[in-house]
Each structure stands twice: as structure tokens, then as C-alpha cells.
Write a protein that holds these residues in place. Sequence first.
Motif, PDB file in Angstrom:
ATOM      1  N   PHE A  11       0.635  -1.411  -0.048  1.00  0.00           N
ATOM      2  CA  PHE A  11       0.266  -0.350  -0.343  1.00  0.00           C
ATOM      3  C   PHE A  11       0.612   1.589   0.197  1.00  0.00           C
ATOM      4  O   PHE A  11       1.772   1.346   1.243  1.00  0.00           O
ATOM      5  CB  PHE A  11      -0.996   0.124   1.139  1.00  0.00           C
ATOM      6  N   TYR A  12       0.442   2.340  -0.195  1.00  0.00           N
ATOM      7  CA  TYR A  12       0.965   3.266  -0.523  1.00  0.00           C
ATOM      8  C   TYR A  12       0.251   4.802  -0.740  1.00  0.00           C
ATOM      9  O   TYR A  12      -0.803   4.480  -1.369  1.00  0.00           O
ATOM     10  CB  TYR A  12       1.860   3.798  -2.555  1.00  0.00           C
ATOM     11  N   SER A  13       0.238   5.764  -0.131  1.00  0.00           N
ATOM     12  CA  SER A  13      -0.174   6.766  -0.176  1.00  0.00           C
ATOM     13  C   SER A  13       0.484   8.341  -0.673  1.00  0.00           C
ATOM     14  O   SER A  13       2.013   7.810  -1.354  1.00  0.00           O
ATOM     15  CB  SER A  13       0.368   7.223   1.528  1.00  0.00           C
ATOM     16  N   TRP A  21      -6.008  12.888   0.122  1.00  0.00           N
ATOM     17  CA  TRP A  21      -4.957  12.229   0.787  1.00  0.00           C
ATOM     18  C   TRP A  21      -6.240  11.551  -0.049  1.00  0.00           C
ATOM     19  O   TRP A  21      -7.158  11.002  -0.087  1.00  0.00           O
ATOM     20  CB  TRP A  21      -5.340  12.128   2.188  1.00  0.00           C
ATOM     21  N   VAL A  23      -4.514   6.273  -0.222  1.00  0.00           N
ATOM     22  CA  VAL A  23      -3.868   5.638   0.175  1.00  0.00           C
ATOM     23  C   VAL A  23      -4.223   3.855  -1.448  1.00  0.00           C
ATOM     24  O   VAL A  23      -5.881   3.796  -1.866  1.00  0.00           O
ATOM     25  CB  VAL A  23      -3.882   4.529   0.907  1.00  0.00           C
ATOM     26  N   GLN A  25      -3.065   0.837  -3.365  1.00  0.00           N
ATOM     27  CA  GLN A  25      -2.761  -0.717  -2.816  1.00  0.00           C
ATOM     28  C   GLN A  25      -2.065  -0.869  -4.752  1.00  0.00           C
ATOM     29  O   GLN A  25      -2.898  -1.321  -5.737  1.00  0.00           O
ATOM     30  CB  GLN A  25      -3.427  -1.744  -3.126  1.00  0.00           C
ATOM     31  N   GLN A  68       5.778   3.929   1.105  1.00  0.00           N
ATOM     32  CA  GLN A  68       4.091   2.494   1.455  1.00  0.00           C
ATOM     33  C   GLN A  68       3.710   3.067   2.852  1.00  0.00           C
ATOM     34  O   GLN A  68       4.188   3.966   4.202  1.00  0.00           O
ATOM     35  CB  GLN A  68       5.457   1.998   1.551  1.00  0.00           C
ATOM     36  N   VAL A  69       2.731   2.759   2.906  1.00  0.00           N
ATOM     37  CA  VAL A  69       2.351   2.874   4.305  1.00  0.00           C
ATOM     38  C   VAL A  69       1.266   1.233   4.831  1.00  0.00           C
ATOM     39  O   VAL A  69       1.659   0.279   4.000  1.00  0.00           O
ATOM     40  CB  VAL A  69       0.901   3.886   4.193  1.00  0.00           C
ATOM     41  N   TRP A  76      -3.428   4.279   9.007  1.00  0.00           N
ATOM     42  CA  TRP A  76      -2.717   4.373   8.112  1.00  0.00           C
ATOM     43  C   TRP A  76      -1.446   4.461   8.471  1.00  0.00           C
ATOM     44  O   TRP A  76      -1.524   6.083   8.678  1.00  0.00           O
ATOM     45  CB  TRP A  76      -3.337   4.555   6.368  1.00  0.00           C
ATOM     46  N   ARG A  78       2.867   5.683   8.203  1.00  0.00           N
ATOM     47  CA  ARG A  78       4.258   5.453   6.676  1.00  0.00           C
ATOM     48  C   ARG A  78       4.860   4.338   7.080  1.00  0.00           C
ATOM     49  O   ARG A  78       5.331   3.881   8.537  1.00  0.00           O
ATOM     50  CB  ARG A  78       4.404   6.476   7.219  1.00  0.00           C
TER      51      ARG A  78
END
Length: 92
Positions: A11-13, A21, A23, A25, A68-69, A76, A78
Amino acid sequence: MSLDELKIGYFYSNGAYGRTWGVRQLAAIGHDAESGEAVYHFKGVAGICRRKKGHCSPIEFARWARYQVALQENDWKRVGGEAYPPDESVAL
């Protein structure tokens, strides 16, 4: 982020604040049938991206992803750096 850091299933933010904002995958890496170029398929899981699916070039995804989170409880966080406090249950 660099392309080397991006992994399927993680998962990425975008690192934005407020309403922008999000998130995502990274769900799969495929190839365009016509051009043969790599295509990143993603699923939106939180924020502005929630319940959305999409695809883009690897470069576009890497530019969007700031870090990445991981989901901890209902938040969520970091991954890396100060995202996870040290395990206090370990005796010294």
C-alpha cells in the motif's frame, strides 16, 4: 518513490493532506497489448482513492506514491522511519 521500491500487494500514499489524501494498493503489473509497455494496476483503498480501480504507467505511479503505508488498527501509518514505535514488550 523509485520503481525499485514498489511491490505488488503493498500500500502507498500520496502524502497529501485533507481531502486530496489517498491510499492505493499496487495490485498487478501488466503489459499493454499494443505497445508492450508496462502498466501498473491499482486499487484505491482509502481517502480520495477509495473504491476506485485504475491503471497507469510505472513512472506515473511512482510520482504519485510518496511513501509506503500499512494499516494499524484503524489508521494508515507510514512504513519505516518513525512510523512504528519500538516494541516495548521486549525485556532489556
